[in-house]
Design a protein around this motif. Structure first.
Motif, PDB file in Angstrom:
ATOM      1  N   TYR A   1      36.225 -10.644 -26.725  1.00 56.91           N
ATOM      2  CA  TYR A   1      37.622 -10.911 -27.059  1.00 56.91           C
ATOM      3  C   TYR A   1      38.104 -12.221 -26.442  1.00 56.91           C
ATOM      4  N   ASP A   2      39.110 -12.806 -27.093  1.00 53.37           N
ATOM      5  CA  ASP A   2      39.730 -14.031 -26.593  1.00 53.37           C
ATOM      6  C   ASP A   2      40.970 -13.696 -25.774  1.00 53.37           C
ATOM      7  N   ILE A   3      41.654 -14.737 -25.312  1.00 50.79           N
ATOM      8  CA  ILE A   3      42.820 -14.605 -24.449  1.00 50.79           C
ATOM      9  C   ILE A   3      44.048 -15.073 -25.221  1.00 50.79           C
ATOM     10  N   TYR A   4      45.060 -14.245 -25.208  1.00 53.52           N
ATOM     11  CA  TYR A   4      46.305 -14.497 -25.939  1.00 53.52           C
ATOM     12  C   TYR A   4      47.305 -15.150 -24.992  1.00 53.52           C
ATOM     13  N   LEU A   5      47.642 -16.402 -25.285  1.00 48.82           N
ATOM     14  CA  LEU A   5      48.709 -17.090 -24.558  1.00 48.82           C
ATOM     15  C   LEU A   5      49.983 -16.851 -25.334  1.00 48.82           C
ATOM     16  N   CYS A   6      50.879 -16.070 -24.731  1.00 44.50           N
ATOM     17  CA  CYS A   6      52.097 -15.626 -25.394  1.00 44.50           C
ATOM     18  C   CYS A   6      53.234 -16.637 -25.228  1.00 44.50           C
ATOM     19  N   GLY A   7      53.238 -17.359 -24.185  1.00 36.68           N
ATOM     20  CA  GLY A   7      54.336 -18.276 -23.882  1.00 36.68           C
ATOM     21  C   GLY A   7      54.719 -18.095 -22.445  1.00 36.68           C
ATOM     22  N   GLY A   8      55.655 -18.832 -22.029  1.00 37.78           N
ATOM     23  CA  GLY A   8      56.510 -19.727 -22.757  1.00 37.78           C
ATOM     24  C   GLY A   8      56.120 -21.179 -22.649  1.00 37.78           C
ATOM     25  N   ALA A   9      57.129 -22.001 -22.826  1.00 33.44           N
ATOM     26  CA  ALA A   9      56.950 -23.434 -22.969  1.00 33.44           C
ATOM     27  C   ALA A   9      56.353 -24.086 -21.722  1.00 33.44           C
ATOM     28  N   GLN A  10      56.802 -23.671 -20.542  1.00 27.89           N
ATOM     29  CA  GLN A  10      56.284 -24.251 -19.296  1.00 27.89           C
ATOM     30  C   GLN A  10      54.806 -23.916 -19.108  1.00 27.89           C
ATOM     31  N   VAL A  11      54.467 -22.648 -19.319  1.00 26.60           N
ATOM     32  CA  VAL A  11      53.081 -22.206 -19.158  1.00 26.60           C
ATOM     33  C   VAL A  11      52.186 -22.894 -20.189  1.00 26.60           C
ATOM     34  N   ALA A  12      52.645 -22.984 -21.433  1.00 24.76           N
ATOM     35  CA  ALA A  12      51.858 -23.662 -22.470  1.00 24.76           C
ATOM     36  C   ALA A  12      51.649 -25.129 -22.111  1.00 24.76           C
TER      37      ALA A  12
ATOM     38  N   ALA B   1      48.017 -26.838 -21.542  1.00 24.24           N
ATOM     39  CA  ALA B   1      47.710 -27.591 -22.773  1.00 24.24           C
ATOM     40  C   ALA B   1      46.255 -28.040 -22.823  1.00 24.24           C
ATOM     41  N   GLY B   2      45.700 -28.435 -21.709  1.00 21.20           N
ATOM     42  CA  GLY B   2      44.311 -28.883 -21.673  1.00 21.20           C
ATOM     43  C   GLY B   2      43.297 -27.771 -21.818  1.00 21.20           C
ATOM     44  N   GLU B   3      43.732 -26.532 -21.714  1.00 26.43           N
ATOM     45  CA  GLU B   3      42.838 -25.365 -21.808  1.00 26.43           C
ATOM     46  C   GLU B   3      42.951 -24.638 -23.140  1.00 26.43           C
ATOM     47  N   ILE B   4      43.946 -24.971 -23.948  1.00 26.74           N
ATOM     48  CA  ILE B   4      44.164 -24.263 -25.214  1.00 26.74           C
ATOM     49  C   ILE B   4      43.084 -24.672 -26.219  1.00 26.74           C
ATOM     50  N   ASP B   5      42.367 -23.671 -26.729  1.00 27.83           N
ATOM     51  CA  ASP B   5      41.272 -23.909 -27.679  1.00 27.83           C
ATOM     52  C   ASP B   5      41.716 -23.724 -29.122  1.00 27.83           C
ATOM     53  N   GLU B   6      42.772 -22.947 -29.305  1.00 24.68           N
ATOM     54  CA  GLU B   6      43.216 -22.612 -30.650  1.00 24.68           C
ATOM     55  C   GLU B   6      44.730 -22.377 -30.610  1.00 24.68           C
ATOM     56  N   MET B   7      45.398 -22.760 -31.693  1.00 25.50           N
ATOM     57  CA  MET B   7      46.817 -22.465 -31.833  1.00 25.50           C
ATOM     58  C   MET B   7      47.030 -21.755 -33.165  1.00 25.50           C
ATOM     59  N   ILE B   8      47.729 -20.642 -33.106  1.00 19.66           N
ATOM     60  CA  ILE B   8      48.142 -19.939 -34.313  1.00 19.66           C
ATOM     61  C   ILE B   8      49.659 -19.977 -34.282  1.00 19.66           C
TER      62      ILE B   8
ATOM     63  N   PHE C   1      56.012 -26.758 -26.104  1.00 18.44           N
ATOM     64  CA  PHE C   1      55.425 -27.223 -24.850  1.00 18.44           C
ATOM     65  C   PHE C   1      56.506 -27.924 -24.043  1.00 18.44           C
ATOM     66  N   ALA C   2      56.692 -27.499 -22.792  1.00 14.99           N
ATOM     67  CA  ALA C   2      57.698 -28.123 -21.936  1.00 14.99           C
ATOM     68  C   ALA C   2      57.011 -28.744 -20.729  1.00 14.99           C
ATOM     69  N   ALA C   3      56.258 -29.791 -20.985  1.00 19.54           N
ATOM     70  CA  ALA C   3      55.577 -30.518 -19.916  1.00 19.54           C
ATOM     71  C   ALA C   3      55.022 -31.803 -20.510  1.00 19.54           C
ATOM     72  N   GLU C   4      54.735 -32.724 -19.644  1.00 21.58           N
ATOM     73  CA  GLU C   4      54.068 -33.953 -20.086  1.00 21.58           C
ATOM     74  C   GLU C   4      52.578 -33.797 -19.850  1.00 21.58           C
ATOM     75  N   PHE C   5      51.802 -34.209 -20.848  1.00 18.00           N
ATOM     76  CA  PHE C   5      50.345 -34.164 -20.730  1.00 18.00           C
ATOM     77  C   PHE C   5      49.770 -35.150 -21.732  1.00 18.00           C
ATOM     78  N   PRO C   6      48.506 -35.546 -21.539  1.00 16.36           N
ATOM     79  CA  PRO C   6      47.881 -36.469 -22.490  1.00 16.36           C
ATOM     80  C   PRO C   6      47.751 -35.821 -23.865  1.00 16.36           C
ATOM     81  N   MET C   7      47.719 -36.643 -24.889  1.00 19.13           N
ATOM     82  CA  MET C   7      47.598 -36.146 -26.260  1.00 19.13           C
ATOM     83  C   MET C   7      46.352 -35.274 -26.406  1.00 19.13           C
ATOM     84  N   VAL C   8      46.514 -34.175 -27.123  1.00 18.15           N
ATOM     85  CA  VAL C   8      45.414 -33.263 -27.411  1.00 18.15           C
ATOM     86  C   VAL C   8      45.347 -33.144 -28.933  1.00 18.15           C
ATOM     87  N   GLU C   9      44.162 -33.344 -29.490  1.00 17.39           N
ATOM     88  CA  GLU C   9      44.008 -33.284 -30.942  1.00 17.39           C
ATOM     89  C   GLU C   9      43.464 -31.938 -31.392  1.00 17.39           C
ATOM     90  N   PHE C  10      43.997 -31.460 -32.517  1.00 18.49           N
ATOM     91  CA  PHE C  10      43.563 -30.210 -33.124  1.00 18.49           C
ATOM     92  C   PHE C  10      43.238 -30.461 -34.592  1.00 18.49           C
TER      93      PHE C  10
END
Length: 194
Positions: free
Chosen positions: A127-138, A142-149, A164-173
């Motif tokens: 099984y995978d891991i469900y990131l439910c939120g919120g914006a700060q945690v996401a 951001a660098g660990e997210i493998d999939e977005m639904i 997403f409520a944070a600054e981070f380098p661009m991540v491509e999907f």
């Protein structure tokens, strides 16, 4: 390695809730067709307290066995006296202010969230891991997210809590699939570009 999947609802303009984080405006779009989709494809994303009244408390987990949510998301359940909103999953709450868990099923992650998520991703599980939120945690993950639904509902909030409520380098999907519904909702699945 397990995937961290950000499974989130948002408005057309990309907000996951109003400025206070309230996303109740989106609940009205969960009609029979959309509920059937959630029940069939992502039953474990429906909170435990609602599963029995909906007649789905016996549905097995399909995609996820673990959930990570932020303190603000968790507080929505606590307000109603629910200490384990996803009791059918392993529950983690990222919080620097909640010092003690109010429920034995809920583990508090108070520091090194990224490190703990990497440990969870390295576990041997189908099984995978469900990131439910919120914006700060996401934002922090951001660098660990493998999939977005992303479940996009046909409303414009104009202002509110971003995905997403944070600054981070661009991540491509990469867009993997799009499904539309009669109620105007669209569900897009993205995979992290490697």
């Amino acid at each position: 390695m397990r995937k961290l999947t950000y499974f989130i609802a948002c408005s057309i303009d990309g907000f996951i809730g109003d400025p206070s984080g309230d996303a109740s405006a989106m609940v009205s779009f969960v009609d029979e067709e959309f509920f059937e989709f959630l029940k069939t494809e992502y039953p474990e994303t429906l909170p435990t307290p609602g599963r029995r009244p909906l007649g789905i408390d016996d549905l097995p987990n399909k995609r996820f066995d673990t959930i990570i949510q932020g303190r603000a998301s968790y507080d929505l359940a606590l307000k109603d006296g629910i200490t384990s909103p996803y009791a059918h999953l392993r529950e983690f709450v990222a919080s620097r202010t909640l010092t003690e868990s109010p429920d034995p099923n809920v583990e508090i992650i108070s520091d090194d969230l990224v490190g703990r998520v990497r440990e969870l991703k390295a576990e041997d599980s189908p099984y995978d891991i469900y990131l439910c939120g919120g914006a700060q945690v996401a934002g922090e993950l951001a660098g660990e997210i493998d999939e977005m639904i992303i479940k996009t509902y046909p409303i414009v909030l104009g202002t509110g809590m971003p995905m997403f409520a944070a600054e981070f380098p661009m991540v491509e999907f990469t867009l993997e699939s799009v499904r539309s519904f009669g109620n105007g909702a669209v569900v897009r699945t993205y995979a992290r570009k490697r």
